[in-house]
Design a protein around this motif. Structure first.
Motif, short mmCIF file in Angstrom:
data_model
loop_
_atom_site.label_atom_id
_atom_site.label_comp_id
_atom_site.label_asym_id
_atom_site.label_seq_id
_atom_site.Cartn_x
_atom_site.Cartn_y
_atom_site.Cartn_z
N PRO A 129 -19.47 22.76 52.08
CA PRO A 129 -19.66 23.97 51.28
C PRO A 129 -18.57 25.00 51.51
N LYS A 161 -22.71 28.08 49.08
CA LYS A 161 -23.55 28.79 50.03
C LYS A 161 -24.99 28.81 49.49
N SER A 162 -25.10 28.95 48.19
CA SER A 162 -26.42 29.04 47.57
C SER A 162 -27.14 27.70 47.54
N MET A 163 -26.41 26.65 47.13
CA MET A 163 -27.05 25.34 47.03
C MET A 163 -26.01 24.27 47.31
N GLY A 164 -25.70 24.08 48.57
CA GLY A 164 -24.69 23.11 48.97
C GLY A 164 -25.26 21.70 48.92
N LYS A 165 -24.41 20.75 49.27
CA LYS A 165 -24.81 19.36 49.29
C LYS A 165 -26.08 19.18 50.12
N LEU A 212 -19.52 32.48 55.88
CA LEU A 212 -20.46 31.38 56.04
C LEU A 212 -20.15 30.70 57.36
N ALA B 86 -23.12 39.79 54.40
CA ALA B 86 -23.34 39.53 55.82
C ALA B 86 -23.25 38.03 56.09
N PRO B 87 -22.89 37.67 57.33
CA PRO B 87 -22.79 36.24 57.62
C PRO B 87 -24.18 35.60 57.81
N THR B 88 -24.41 34.51 57.13
CA THR B 88 -25.60 33.70 57.42
C THR B 88 -25.14 32.27 57.60
N ARG B 89 -26.00 31.46 58.19
CA ARG B 89 -25.63 30.06 58.41
C ARG B 89 -26.27 29.21 57.33
N ARG B 90 -25.72 28.03 57.13
CA ARG B 90 -26.32 27.13 56.13
C ARG B 90 -27.75 26.81 56.52
N ASN B 93 -30.87 28.83 55.07
CA ASN B 93 -31.30 28.90 53.68
C ASN B 93 -32.81 28.78 53.50
#
Lengths: 213, 313
Positions: A129, A161-165, A212, B86-90, B93
């Motif tokens: 991503p 970031k919203s909807m990655g793999k 990210l 702001a930083p967030t991690r995958r 989600n």
């Protein structure tokens, strides 16, 4: 019927997700072609990339926009295949070059000849991503065959970031879309790919980074 | 025959609309004469005021619940803006989805005026639930930072802002029609006045810098002028829009002036940390809404509790 399905998809799904749920900042929308033939080359991080690009076009142009997609992934028999062909309107392309004398890009050529707009993700797959992968050269074969057709680079940030793999529910984040200046076939494959790479690098700098980790 | 005076709230909104029409026309005329950059700032402020006035009319004329929903959308966009910057991690989600789901619920509590659950839902229940959900995902790298980011965003953009919606649901006090809407109007006008006075005085008369490491260009003059003017206006407006005695109005004005300023400073510190301000965006999606809300996020809960403790307990 297929046209109607595609327009309904954009009205009922693509626009609400992209405009309301996520939120889009577009720069240089006027560079987006209103009529084909044209090639849009965008970076690829998410299934939402196609959805976002489709939502940029005026509704009456939507049936004319054809995302080029990997046959091995989207043509698996069943719902996915029906949905990809009829609702998204993809042109399936088998990855891995010429097989048994059939040019995998033949359908793309035909579409451009009909005056349609191709959406191509030259990175090939979504990958990590929010990171750009090495570009694949398939696009150069198309540009070479249609040297006057404009290639419009588009850089999108935030969709991975919203909807990655591997994820299937879009998480709301604002998305930036930057549309670059059109260019066309440079006369030679290496310089064409360099030109495309430069265009992406340039746009990437213009779109503010989203942290990210 | 007796002449009926219009309610102060309607009169004030009528006046606001008149001023806004004049300002909108003025701004469009002056754009052609002056430099465009400063006008963009002015035009954004005018547009924001149109939204504010529309929100109040919606609450008074149509249905309060519409204004509650509108404020919920404000929280949604502000939270989204914050998380975009702001930083967030995958790995977060899944947690973020829960955090987003808290917004409609919080505004449901606010709109129904249930004080108990409204005041503990985010600070207690989500405060505990989110780290649990995050731990269940299993990624411990950067855990504390990430949970801190999400909590901060939720507390400021959702919990604090939802106090505006809760004020709409307050029942009428004797002698003050539309009490909740009036108190909200008083708060919003004073907070905006504080911002504007601070901004203008800072620009023109700012000599002695204060908190320059947080936001260069802040001055003691601007801060003092903002707080003084807000307190004066607080006392002057109190008889029309609040049940306050003059002493209570002084306290309310000071609360809004001082904590509006401090809220602005605290938000500026975070913007600085995230490297937002330097890039100079004030568009929606790039901190534009957050920038408009910063002082209100702090003054709203403090003013609300002050009024609530005095008149609704």
């Amino acid at each position: 019927m297929k046209k109607l399905l595609r327009i309904l998809f954009v009205v009922l799904v693509a626009k609400p997700i992209i405009v309301f749920w996520l939120g889009l900042t577009i720069r240089h929308r006027e560079r987006l072609p209103t009529r084909g033939p044209a090639i849009i080359a965008a970076n690829h991080n998410s299934h939402l990339d196609t959805v976002a690009l489709l939502s940029l076009f005026p509704l009456e142009d939507v049936p004319n926009v054809r995302p080029v997609a990997a046959a091995d992934y989207f043509m698996k028999p069943g719902f996915m295949r029906w949905f990809s062909l009829n609702v998204i309107g993809i042109i399936p392309v088998s990855r891995g070059g010429v097989v048994e004398g059939v040019d995998p890009l033949a359908e793309c050529y035909a579409a451009l000849e009909r005056g349609e707009i191709l959406l191509i993700f030259p990175e090939g797959s979504r990958g990590e991503p929010e990171k750009m992968a090495e570009l694949k050269s398939g696009i150069s074969f198309i540009a070479k065959r249609f040297p006057t057709v404009p290639v419009i680079p588009v850089f999108m940030r935030g969709l991975g970031k919203s909807m990655g793999k591997g994820t299937f529910i879009p998480i709301p984040f604002f998305v930036d879309v930057f549309i670059g200046r059109p260019f066309s076939w440079t006369g030679e494959k290496t310089s064409f790919m360099d030109r495309l790479r430069e265009a992406f690098a340039h746009l990437q700098k213009k779109v503010p980074a989203q942290p990210l980790e | 025959m007796t002449l009926r005076m219009p309610e102060p709230l309607f009169a004030a909104l009528g006046l606001a609309v008149t001023l806004l029409v004049a300002a909108t026309i003025g701004a469009s005329v002056s754009t052609r004469i002056r430099r465009p950059l400063r006008d963009a700032e002015v035009r954004l402020r005018i547009r924001m005021w149109w939204f504010i006035v529309a929100g109040f009319f919606m609450a008074l004329v149509l249905d309060r619940r519409l204004s509650v929903v509108a404020l919920g959308l404000v929280s949604f966009v502000a939270f989204k803006e914050f998380l975009t910057l702001a930083p967030t991690r995958r790995a977060d989600n899944k947690v973020l989805l829960w955090a987003y789901l808290a917004i409609p619920l919080q505004y449901f509590w606010a709109g129904s005026g249930v004080y108990g659950i409204f005041s503990v839902f985010i600070p207690v229940y989500l405060f505990l639930l989110l780290p649990i959900r995050m731990a269940l995902v299993g990624d411990t790298h950067g855990f504390l930072r990430s949970v801190g980011v999400i909590h901060w965003g939720l507390m400021t953009t959702v919990f604090c802002v939802s106090h505006l919606a809760f004020m709409l649901a307050l029942p009428d006090l004797p002698g003050l029609k539309n009490s909740g809407v009036s108190l909200l109007f008083y708060l919003v006008v004073l907070t905006q006045l504080n911002d504007t006075a601070h901004y203008l005085v800072n620009r023109r008369f700012g000599r002695h810098p204060v908190l320059a490491t947080v936001r260069p260009g802040l001055s003691i003059e601007g801060m003092a002028a903002g707080i003084a003017l807000t307190t004066l206006a607080g006392v002057a407006l109190a008889p029309w829009f609040t049940p306050f005695t003059w002493a209570q109005a002084v306290i309310a004005g000071l609360l809004i002036g001082l904590f509006g300023f401090l809220g602005f400073v605290a938000t500026a510190a975070i913007e600085r940390d995230l490297g937002v301000r330097e890039s100079g965006h004030f568009l929606p999606g790039h901190g534009g809404l957050l920038e408009r809300l910063d002082s209100l996020m702090f003054s709203a809960p403090l003013f609300f509790h002050f009024a609530y403790d005095q008149f609704y307990r």
